[in-house]
Design a protein around this motif. Sequence first.
Motif, PDB file in Angstrom:
ATOM      1  N   VAL A 158       6.353   3.322   0.420  1.00 17.48           N
ATOM      2  CA  VAL A 158       4.936   2.523   0.248  1.00 17.48           C
ATOM      3  C   VAL A 158       5.349   1.653   1.049  1.00 17.48           C
ATOM      4  CG1 VAL A 158       6.615   1.781  -1.206  1.00 17.48           C
ATOM      5  CG2 VAL A 158       4.774   0.920  -0.943  1.00 17.48           C
ATOM      6  N   GLU A 159       4.740   0.618   1.953  1.00 15.96           N
ATOM      7  CA  GLU A 159       4.724  -0.465   2.476  1.00 15.96           C
ATOM      8  C   GLU A 159       4.653  -1.596   2.384  1.00 15.96           C
ATOM      9  OE1 GLU A 159       3.241  -0.173   6.692  1.00 15.96           O
ATOM     10  OE2 GLU A 159       1.305   0.421   5.455  1.00 15.96           O
ATOM     11  N   TRP A 165       9.057  -0.359   4.659  1.00 20.14           N
ATOM     12  CA  TRP A 165       8.601   0.869   4.360  1.00 20.14           C
ATOM     13  C   TRP A 165       9.814   1.469   3.878  1.00 20.14           C
ATOM     14  CZ3 TRP A 165       5.096   4.145   4.236  1.00 20.14           C
ATOM     15  CH2 TRP A 165       5.347   5.650   4.514  1.00 20.14           C
ATOM     16  N   ARG A 213       3.869  -4.709   9.191  1.00 27.30           N
ATOM     17  CA  ARG A 213       5.251  -4.411   7.994  1.00 27.30           C
ATOM     18  C   ARG A 213       6.324  -4.839   8.222  1.00 27.30           C
ATOM     19  NH1 ARG A 213       6.161   2.165   9.371  1.00 27.30           N
ATOM     20  NH2 ARG A 213       4.102   2.226   8.709  1.00 27.30           N
ATOM     21  N   GLY A 260      -4.027   9.425   2.825  1.00 25.39           N
ATOM     22  CA  GLY A 260      -4.328   8.305   3.619  1.00 25.39           C
ATOM     23  C   GLY A 260      -3.286   7.139   3.488  1.00 25.39           C
ATOM     24  N   THR A 261      -3.538   5.569   3.276  1.00 29.61           N
ATOM     25  CA  THR A 261      -3.298   4.954   2.465  1.00 29.61           C
ATOM     26  C   THR A 261      -4.177   4.261   1.300  1.00 29.61           C
ATOM     27  OG1 THR A 261      -4.220   3.266   3.844  1.00 29.61           O
ATOM     28  CG2 THR A 261      -1.565   4.090   4.549  1.00 29.61           C
ATOM     29  N   ARG A 287       0.354  -0.676   0.115  1.00 26.13           N
ATOM     30  CA  ARG A 287       0.103   0.242  -0.202  1.00 26.13           C
ATOM     31  C   ARG A 287       1.054   1.188  -0.160  1.00 26.13           C
ATOM     32  NH1 ARG A 287      -3.121  -1.054   5.932  1.00 26.13           N
ATOM     33  NH2 ARG A 287      -1.190  -0.624   6.812  1.00 26.13           N
ATOM     34  N   THR A 288       0.009   2.413  -0.814  1.00 27.01           N
ATOM     35  CA  THR A 288       1.148   3.247  -0.770  1.00 27.01           C
ATOM     36  C   THR A 288       0.372   3.794   0.893  1.00 27.01           C
ATOM     37  OG1 THR A 288      -0.324   4.472  -2.214  1.00 27.01           O
ATOM     38  CG2 THR A 288       1.482   3.569  -3.266  1.00 27.01           C
ATOM     39  N   HIS A 289       1.047   5.601   1.194  1.00 26.81           N
ATOM     40  CA  HIS A 289       0.650   6.264   1.753  1.00 26.81           C
ATOM     41  C   HIS A 289       0.488   7.778   1.177  1.00 26.81           C
ATOM     42  CE1 HIS A 289       0.923   3.296   5.524  1.00 26.81           C
ATOM     43  NE2 HIS A 289       1.403   3.079   4.632  1.00 26.81           N
ATOM     44  N   ASP A 290       0.040   8.096   1.721  1.00 26.34           N
ATOM     45  CA  ASP A 290      -0.011   9.986   0.891  1.00 26.34           C
ATOM     46  C   ASP A 290      -1.216  10.518   2.084  1.00 26.34           C
ATOM     47  OD1 ASP A 290      -2.929   9.517   0.374  1.00 26.34           O
ATOM     48  OD2 ASP A 290      -2.170   9.278  -1.934  1.00 26.34           O
ATOM     49  N   VAL A 311       2.821  11.287  -3.328  1.00 27.86           N
ATOM     50  CA  VAL A 311       3.074   9.690  -2.687  1.00 27.86           C
ATOM     51  C   VAL A 311       4.116   9.453  -1.610  1.00 27.86           C
ATOM     52  CG1 VAL A 311       3.324   7.252  -2.896  1.00 27.86           C
ATOM     53  CG2 VAL A 311       1.808   8.751  -4.774  1.00 27.86           C
TER      54      VAL A 311
END
Length: 67
Positions: free
Chosen positions: A47-48, A63, A60, A12-13, A6-9, A44
């Motif tokens: 990413v995890e 990361w 996790r 959110g995710t 999943r990506t984080h921005d 972005v």
Amino acid sequence: MTYSLRTHDSWGTVPVGVFASLDEARSAFQALCDDPWYRQDGTVKGVELLGPDPAGVPRRLAWFAFR
């Protein structure tokens, strides 16, 4: 067992994908980390790579932060 990315921005995710093996997930994770669009986009943040946990909550495994 499944592995996911999943990506984080700033909002959110976002789930990116689910993979049957750790090798597939690591390959996709590395591809996202190396992708020039993700590196240059700026929205972005990271990413995890998530793996299974006996308690049922994804944990996790890796990361990467885009700077």
